[in-house]
Design a protein around this motif. Structure first.
Motif, PDB file in Angstrom:
ATOM      1  N   GLY A 146     -82.665  -3.357 146.932  1.00  0.00           N
ATOM      2  CA  GLY A 146     -83.356  -2.210 146.329  1.00  0.00           C
ATOM      3  C   GLY A 146     -84.235  -2.601 145.156  1.00  0.00           C
ATOM      4  O   GLY A 146     -84.078  -3.651 144.539  1.00  0.00           O
ATOM      5  N   GLU A 147     -85.190  -1.739 144.862  1.00  0.00           N
ATOM      6  CA  GLU A 147     -86.064  -1.862 143.681  1.00  0.00           C
ATOM      7  C   GLU A 147     -86.528  -3.282 143.409  1.00  0.00           C
ATOM      8  O   GLU A 147     -86.320  -3.826 142.325  1.00  0.00           O
ATOM      9  CB  GLU A 147     -85.366  -1.293 142.446  1.00  0.00           C
ATOM     10  CG  GLU A 147     -85.169   0.213 142.513  1.00  0.00           C
ATOM     11  CD  GLU A 147     -84.571   0.771 141.232  1.00  0.00           C
ATOM     12  OE1 GLU A 147     -85.098   0.464 140.147  1.00  0.00           O
ATOM     13  OE2 GLU A 147     -83.565   1.486 141.329  1.00  0.00           O
ATOM     14  N   GLY A 148     -87.100  -3.915 144.432  1.00  0.00           N
ATOM     15  CA  GLY A 148     -87.756  -5.199 144.224  1.00  0.00           C
ATOM     16  C   GLY A 148     -86.853  -6.410 144.199  1.00  0.00           C
ATOM     17  O   GLY A 148     -87.289  -7.499 143.824  1.00  0.00           O
ATOM     18  N   VAL A 149     -85.589  -6.267 144.610  1.00  0.00           N
ATOM     19  CA  VAL A 149     -84.671  -7.415 144.613  1.00  0.00           C
ATOM     20  C   VAL A 149     -84.186  -7.675 146.042  1.00  0.00           C
ATOM     21  O   VAL A 149     -83.784  -6.753 146.751  1.00  0.00           O
ATOM     22  CB  VAL A 149     -83.448  -7.174 143.710  1.00  0.00           C
ATOM     23  CG1 VAL A 149     -82.517  -8.384 143.714  1.00  0.00           C
ATOM     24  CG2 VAL A 149     -83.896  -6.854 142.283  1.00  0.00           C
ATOM     25  N   THR A 150     -84.269  -8.936 146.447  1.00  0.00           N
ATOM     26  CA  THR A 150     -83.775  -9.360 147.762  1.00  0.00           C
ATOM     27  C   THR A 150     -82.775 -10.483 147.558  1.00  0.00           C
ATOM     28  O   THR A 150     -82.999 -11.381 146.739  1.00  0.00           O
ATOM     29  CB  THR A 150     -84.948  -9.870 148.634  1.00  0.00           C
ATOM     30  OG1 THR A 150     -85.873  -8.790 148.837  1.00  0.00           O
ATOM     31  CG2 THR A 150     -84.463 -10.354 149.985  1.00  0.00           C
ATOM     32  N   ALA A 203     -87.085 -11.932 143.527  1.00  0.00           N
ATOM     33  CA  ALA A 203     -87.994 -10.792 143.456  1.00  0.00           C
ATOM     34  C   ALA A 203     -88.635 -10.618 144.826  1.00  0.00           C
ATOM     35  O   ALA A 203     -89.197 -11.564 145.376  1.00  0.00           O
ATOM     36  CB  ALA A 203     -89.062 -11.037 142.393  1.00  0.00           C
ATOM     37  N   THR A 204     -88.504  -9.437 145.401  1.00  0.00           N
ATOM     38  CA  THR A 204     -89.033  -9.181 146.739  1.00  0.00           C
ATOM     39  C   THR A 204     -90.542  -9.451 146.757  1.00  0.00           C
ATOM     40  O   THR A 204     -91.258  -9.011 145.868  1.00  0.00           O
ATOM     41  CB  THR A 204     -88.757  -7.718 147.144  1.00  0.00           C
ATOM     42  OG1 THR A 204     -87.358  -7.470 146.975  1.00  0.00           O
ATOM     43  CG2 THR A 204     -89.153  -7.451 148.587  1.00  0.00           C
ATOM     44  N   GLY A 227     -82.319  -5.249 133.389  1.00  0.00           N
ATOM     45  CA  GLY A 227     -83.033  -4.274 134.221  1.00  0.00           C
ATOM     46  C   GLY A 227     -82.236  -3.814 135.421  1.00  0.00           C
ATOM     47  O   GLY A 227     -82.795  -3.243 136.357  1.00  0.00           O
ATOM     48  N   VAL A 279     -80.671  -5.758 137.615  1.00  0.00           N
ATOM     49  CA  VAL A 279     -80.749  -6.683 138.757  1.00  0.00           C
ATOM     50  C   VAL A 279     -79.352  -7.057 139.260  1.00  0.00           C
ATOM     51  O   VAL A 279     -79.064  -6.995 140.465  1.00  0.00           O
ATOM     52  CB  VAL A 279     -81.539  -7.953 138.360  1.00  0.00           C
ATOM     53  CG1 VAL A 279     -81.345  -9.061 139.378  1.00  0.00           C
ATOM     54  CG2 VAL A 279     -83.016  -7.625 138.192  1.00  0.00           C
ATOM     55  N   ARG A 284     -77.473  -4.193 141.038  1.00  0.00           N
ATOM     56  CA  ARG A 284     -77.991  -3.923 142.379  1.00  0.00           C
ATOM     57  C   ARG A 284     -77.535  -5.017 143.357  1.00  0.00           C
ATOM     58  O   ARG A 284     -77.218  -4.740 144.515  1.00  0.00           O
ATOM     59  CB  ARG A 284     -79.513  -3.810 142.348  1.00  0.00           C
ATOM     60  CG  ARG A 284     -79.988  -2.578 141.596  1.00  0.00           C
ATOM     61  CD  ARG A 284     -81.364  -2.121 142.063  1.00  0.00           C
ATOM     62  NE  ARG A 284     -82.426  -3.027 141.687  1.00  0.00           N
ATOM     63  CZ  ARG A 284     -82.949  -3.120 140.453  1.00  0.00           C
ATOM     64  NH1 ARG A 284     -82.477  -2.362 139.483  1.00  0.00           N
ATOM     65  NH2 ARG A 284     -83.931  -3.949 140.195  1.00  0.00           N
TER      66      ARG A 284
END
Ligand SMILES: CC(C)(COP(=O)(O)OP(=O)(O)OC[C@H]1O[C@@H](n2cnc3c(N)ncnc32)[C@H](O)[C@@H]1OP(=O)(O)O)[C@@H](O)C(=O)NCCC(=O)NCCS
Length: 195
Positions: A25-29, A87-88, A122, A124, A127
């Motif tokens: 989610g929200e830019g994290v892979t 970061a995605t 943030g 990270v 998540r």
């Protein structure tokens, strides 16, 4: 003598497939580690916070590359699973999240993590823990995930609480750090399927 138990996860069931990439989610892979992450791991391990809570120092990129080889091999051995938080799209390394000490019969593992200093604050890590717990409990067949941190590490306690890992107590003097033995808070999540 045959076991009377049916394992929660059959031996070979995980390693049969490639280690998955897990969206957080929200830019994290969360993705499997690559040898070219070694420089960023070396940079992250210059952080005194990571050294303090992982009791480890990295002296060279060759060393961090060897760690990464071990993290990649653990999937095939079905002992642990280690993911890079990235970061995605941009693919900048944000941290590491691991499921360690698999017991496939009981379906248990232990969550461990660090966030790189440049990515903290943030959400990270929270998540990443939520995503790994979702994969482990809802898809892979794990039954119970434990998460332990020193009572002197309130940021880690906050991550555990935000990710739904209930506090189960304090294990006194359970882990040796560079400044001596620490009391460890034990948190856990148990699969809803087995309640
Ligand atoms: C602990 C760590 C993984 C958190 O990573 P992160 O990506 O910043 O985590 P998140 O942003 O998801 O959440 C951190 C929470 O801790 C809180 N926090 C940070 N420092 C804190 C402190 N000193 N005391 C109390 N809470 C603190 C933040 O405010 C946040 O909570 P909030 O969302 O309610 O405001 C990171 O700080 C880290 O890698 N530290 C060094 C290594 C480490 O401690 N690893 C864990 C070992 S068990």
């Amino acid at each position: 003598m045959p076991s009377l138990l049916t394992p929660a996860i059959a031996a070979g069931a995980l390693a049969r497939s490639a280690q998955p990439t897990v969206p957080a989610g929200e830019g994290v892979t969360l993705r499997p580690w690559r040898p070219d992450d070694a420089d960023a791991v070396m940079e992250a391990f210059q952080d005194p916070g990571i050294q303090r809570w992982h009791a480890r120092r990295a002296d060279s990129v060759d060393e961090t590359r060897a760690w990464i080889e071990g993290w990649r091999a653990a999937w095939q051995a079905e002992t642990d699973a280690h993911w890079a938080m990235a970061a995605t799209g941009a693919d900048r390394l944000l941290g590491r999240i691991s499921l360690k000490s698999f017991n496939l019969v009981d379906g248990t593992a232990e969550v461990a993590y660090w966030t790189a200093p440049w990515a903290r604050g943030g959400g990270v890590c929270t998540r990443a823990v939520l995503a790994v717990a979702g994969w482990a409990l809802d898809e892979a067949g794990f039954h119970r995930l434990e998460l332990q941190h020193s009572t002197g590490n309130p940021a880690s306690c906050r991550v555990a609480a935000k990710a739904g890992f209930e506090a189960e107590g304090t294990r006194r003097g359970a882990a040796l750090h560079t400044d001596g033995w620490h009391d460890m808070h034990l948190h856990a999540r148990v699969s809803d399927r087995h309640r």
